[in-house]
Design an enzyme around this catalytic site. Structure first.
Site, short mmCIF file in Angstrom:
data_model
loop_
_atom_site.label_atom_id
_atom_site.label_comp_id
_atom_site.label_asym_id
_atom_site.label_seq_id
_atom_site.Cartn_x
_atom_site.Cartn_y
_atom_site.Cartn_z
N ILE A 61 0.75 -1.21 -0.13
CA ILE A 61 0.03 -0.13 -0.13
C ILE A 61 0.90 1.28 0.14
CG2 ILE A 61 -2.10 -1.02 0.96
CD1 ILE A 61 -1.30 0.25 3.82
N ASP A 127 -9.67 1.71 18.90
CA ASP A 127 -9.95 2.56 20.12
C ASP A 127 -8.82 3.06 20.81
OD1 ASP A 127 -8.99 0.29 21.21
OD2 ASP A 127 -10.57 -0.21 22.22
N GLU A 128 -7.50 2.40 20.51
CA GLU A 128 -6.29 2.78 21.18
C GLU A 128 -5.91 4.33 20.70
OE1 GLU A 128 -2.84 0.24 21.18
OE2 GLU A 128 -4.37 -1.57 21.26
N TYR A 153 2.42 2.52 17.63
CA TYR A 153 1.39 1.84 17.00
C TYR A 153 0.33 3.02 17.00
CZ TYR A 153 -2.99 -0.79 16.22
OH TYR A 153 -4.24 -1.12 15.75
N SER A 154 -0.43 3.08 18.33
CA SER A 154 -1.66 4.10 18.34
C SER A 154 -1.27 5.46 17.85
CB SER A 154 -2.28 4.18 19.66
OG SER A 154 -1.44 4.62 20.57
N LYS A 157 -1.77 5.13 13.92
CA LYS A 157 -2.92 4.94 13.64
C LYS A 157 -3.78 6.29 13.67
CE LYS A 157 -5.21 1.58 12.62
NZ LYS A 157 -5.20 0.89 11.25
N VAL A 209 1.97 -12.68 31.32
CA VAL A 209 1.15 -11.56 31.68
C VAL A 209 1.85 -10.69 32.02
CG1 VAL A 209 -0.60 -11.23 33.08
CG2 VAL A 209 -0.70 -13.39 32.23
N TYR A 210 1.57 -9.31 31.48
CA TYR A 210 2.37 -8.22 31.57
C TYR A 210 1.85 -7.59 32.88
CZ TYR A 210 3.74 -8.32 26.61
OH TYR A 210 4.14 -8.56 25.46
N GLY A 278 4.61 1.91 28.58
CA GLY A 278 3.47 2.87 28.16
C GLY A 278 2.19 2.07 28.18
P1 NAD Z 1 -2.81 -8.15 11.08
O1 NAD Z 1 -1.69 -7.74 11.53
O2 NAD Z 1 -3.36 -9.26 11.51
O3 NAD Z 1 -3.11 -7.97 9.69
C1 NAD Z 1 -2.42 -7.01 8.73
C2 NAD Z 1 -2.58 -7.26 7.13
O4 NAD Z 1 -2.13 -6.34 6.53
C3 NAD Z 1 -1.52 -8.51 7.08
O5 NAD Z 1 -2.26 -9.52 6.25
C4 NAD Z 1 -0.29 -7.86 6.41
O6 NAD Z 1 0.25 -8.66 5.17
C5 NAD Z 1 -0.83 -6.64 5.84
N1 NAD Z 1 0.09 -5.48 5.31
C6 NAD Z 1 0.83 -4.70 6.24
N2 NAD Z 1 1.67 -4.29 5.58
C7 NAD Z 1 1.09 -3.92 4.20
C8 NAD Z 1 1.44 -3.25 3.31
N3 NAD Z 1 2.49 -2.35 3.16
N4 NAD Z 1 0.74 -3.28 2.24
C9 NAD Z 1 -0.29 -4.21 1.97
N5 NAD Z 1 -0.64 -5.01 3.07
C10 NAD Z 1 0.14 -5.04 4.37
O7 NAD Z 1 -3.95 -6.87 11.60
P2 NAD Z 1 -5.43 -7.28 12.35
O8 NAD Z 1 -5.19 -7.56 13.76
O9 NAD Z 1 -6.35 -7.97 11.31
O10 NAD Z 1 -5.92 -5.52 12.14
C11 NAD Z 1 -6.55 -5.13 11.01
C12 NAD Z 1 -6.87 -3.41 11.03
O11 NAD Z 1 -7.80 -3.47 12.15
C13 NAD Z 1 -5.45 -2.63 11.20
O12 NAD Z 1 -5.61 -1.53 10.69
C14 NAD Z 1 -5.65 -2.60 13.07
O13 NAD Z 1 -4.92 -1.26 13.33
C15 NAD Z 1 -7.31 -2.43 13.13
N6 NAD Z 1 -7.72 -2.93 14.44
C16 NAD Z 1 -7.13 -4.26 14.81
C17 NAD Z 1 -7.81 -4.58 16.13
C18 NAD Z 1 -7.41 -5.82 16.67
O14 NAD Z 1 -7.93 -6.17 17.66
N7 NAD Z 1 -6.77 -6.62 15.98
C19 NAD Z 1 -8.52 -3.78 16.86
C20 NAD Z 1 -9.02 -2.59 16.32
C21 NAD Z 1 -8.55 -2.14 15.03
O1 TDX Z 2 1.94 -11.77 26.01
C1 TDX Z 2 1.29 -10.90 26.41
N1 TDX Z 2 0.80 -10.67 27.72
C2 TDX Z 2 0.07 -9.63 27.92
O2 TDX Z 2 -0.16 -9.40 29.08
C3 TDX Z 2 0.44 -10.15 25.17
C4 TDX Z 2 0.77 -10.26 24.04
C5 TDX Z 2 -0.35 -9.20 25.80
N2 TDX Z 2 -0.51 -8.91 27.16
C6 TDX Z 2 -1.57 -7.82 27.57
C7 TDX Z 2 -1.30 -6.56 26.78
C8 TDX Z 2 -2.66 -5.78 26.89
O3 TDX Z 2 -3.05 -5.24 28.00
O4 TDX Z 2 -2.91 -8.22 26.92
C9 TDX Z 2 -3.51 -7.05 26.58
C10 TDX Z 2 -3.88 -7.22 25.07
O5 TDX Z 2 -2.43 -7.29 24.24
P1 TDX Z 2 -2.77 -7.59 22.67
O6 TDX Z 2 -3.26 -8.86 22.49
O7 TDX Z 2 -1.41 -7.18 22.24
O8 TDX Z 2 -3.59 -6.37 22.32
P2 TDX Z 2 -3.67 -4.71 22.36
O9 TDX Z 2 -2.22 -4.25 22.82
O10 TDX Z 2 -4.72 -4.27 23.46
O11 TDX Z 2 -4.04 -4.13 20.97
C11 TDX Z 2 -5.14 -4.81 20.32
O12 TDX Z 2 -6.10 -4.29 20.39
C12 TDX Z 2 -6.49 -2.97 19.68
C13 TDX Z 2 -4.48 -5.03 18.74
O13 TDX Z 2 -3.13 -5.86 18.72
C14 TDX Z 2 -4.24 -3.83 18.07
O14 TDX Z 2 -4.21 -3.81 16.59
C15 TDX Z 2 -5.70 -3.11 18.01
O15 TDX Z 2 -5.81 -1.63 17.54
#
Ligand code: NAD
Ligand code: TDX
Length: 337
Positions: A61, A127-128, A153-154, A157, A209-210, A278
């Protein structure tokens, strides 16, 4: 016939969305555009890859030379933008790729969407971007909460949210921004808390667990997220932002214990490790605006987590292939366990 470009459709949420759309709308052409980074894999689409309305495009992208000709050729009606670097821990170790993909990549897509006049650009945010809430259970993120991102990250976004907003205000690009809470469900990459816990508990390995495990996340099943985006894409007035969440707040410790108990294992598997830098205390969504548009989640946390655990039991080959590869090196570096 509508043409829908889904970016990041080889990842977790985009992957579920591509399947949801290809199954639901046989009269739409669904284009899954993905770079196939460590987080993308196409094995999850084996059962839809031969459908006449599903197409895969490998592209970056952030590469204008790839993106512009594609828009010129295909003339997409909708862009549903999921592609991103999505893992907070990786953004703490190496922020740069987050800026390239999440900020520059979004800008390249916005330019193409504007030039080739898409019907709507739906930007999938998180939401982050609002930062953190304290532990007062009566406080929630609304669409009017100021953006105060705390992790690289956030911040990336939030930057992309501002760019999307600016293309609406400046150029009149039709758009919506969605901000969802933590997702879980099938095909969740095992670096994130829920699939990491399920896969490690099934292998009788310690679960990191963090901090004290008291941080709170608001969990939403990925299919409820897909339905919300479907609704926003088709029904929401342009320019509006929607929060997505189903009031499923749990501490991380509660989540980990729920999984351990469901799998009949011992809480001795829990290992408290150094806190995330953080580390946001609490996320919680007020979804009133989206509910007024007609959305209602179908899963509670209890039904969703049971379905998800069963899915990981039934699809071991999918996640075992992931945790045995490059991911193993990431895990060792991240946790030193
Ligand atoms: P993911 O990491 O599982 O998937 C991301 C995808 O994007 C992958 O398939 C990767 O190959 C592709 N990608 C990365 N860089 C790219 C590039 N330069 N060009 C084209 N493709 C590329 O992510 P996810 O958890 O499915 O999250 C999807 C979206 O939703 C993200 O924008 C994330 O910020 C948002 N989001 C995620 C969560 C969550 O809990 N996972 C919650 C809220 C919002
Ligand atoms: O090993 C771990 N131990 C732990 O305690 C990991 C990986 C996470 N955690 C904690 C950190 C967070 O408080 O668990 C919670 C959830 O962590 P993640 O699964 O890494 O998610 P989070 O950081 O909350 O972000 C997710 O939700 C919002 C997605 O990864 C993001 O892409 C999305 O925007």
């Amino acid at each position: 016939m509508k043409k829908v470009l889904v970016t990041g459709g080889a990842g977790f949420i985009g992957g579920n969305f591509v399947r949801y759309m290809a199954d639901k709308y046989s009269d739409y052409q669904i284009y899954n555009l993905d770079l196939l980074t460590y987080a993308g894999d196409l094995t999850k689409h084996r059962d839809i890859e031969n459908k006449a309305n599903y197409h895969f495009i490998k592209a970056d992208i952030a590469n204008r030379d790839e993106i512009k000709p594609l828009f010129e050729k295909e003339r997409f009606d909708y862009v549903i933008h999921f592609a991103a670097e999505s893992h907070v821990d990786r953004s703490i170790t190496d922020p740069e790729i987050f800026i390239r993909t999440n900020v520059l990549g979004t800008q390249v897509l916005l330019d193409a969407a504007r030039e080739f006049a898409v019907t709507k650009f739906v930007h999938v945010s998180t939401d982050e971007v609002y930062g953190e809430l304290d532990f007062d259970p009566n406080t929630f993120f609304t669409e009017d909460t100021p953006l105060q991102p705390n992790s690289p990250y956030s911040a990336s976004k939030a930057s992309s949210d501002f760019l999307v907003r600016s293309y609406y205000e400046t150029y009149g690009l039709p758009m919506n921004i969605t901000r969802c809470s933590n997702n879980y469900g099938p095909y969740h990459f095992p670096e994130k808390l829920i699939p990491l816990t399920i896969s490690r508990v099934l292998n009788d390995q310690k679960v990191p667990v963090y901090g004290d495990g008291k941080n709170i996340r608001d969990w939403l099943h990925v299919i409820d997220h897909c339905a919300a985006i479907d609704l926003v894409m088709h029904k929401a007035p342009s320019g509006e932002v929607y929060n997505i969440g189903g009031h499923n707040e749990r501490t991380n410790l509660e989540v980990v214990k729920t999984i351990i108990h469901a799998l009949g294992k011992s809480e001795d598997l829990i290992e408290f490790v150094e806190d995330r830098l953080g580390h946001d205390k609490r996320y919680a969504i007020d979804p009133t605006k989206l509910e007024q548009l007609g959305w209602k989640p179908t899963y509670t946390f209890e039904t969703g987590i049971a379905q998800t655990i069963q899915w990981y039991l039934d699809n071991k080959e999918w996640w075992e292939q992931i945790i045995s590869g490059e991911y193993q090196k990431y895990f060792e570096k991240q946790y030193a366990m």
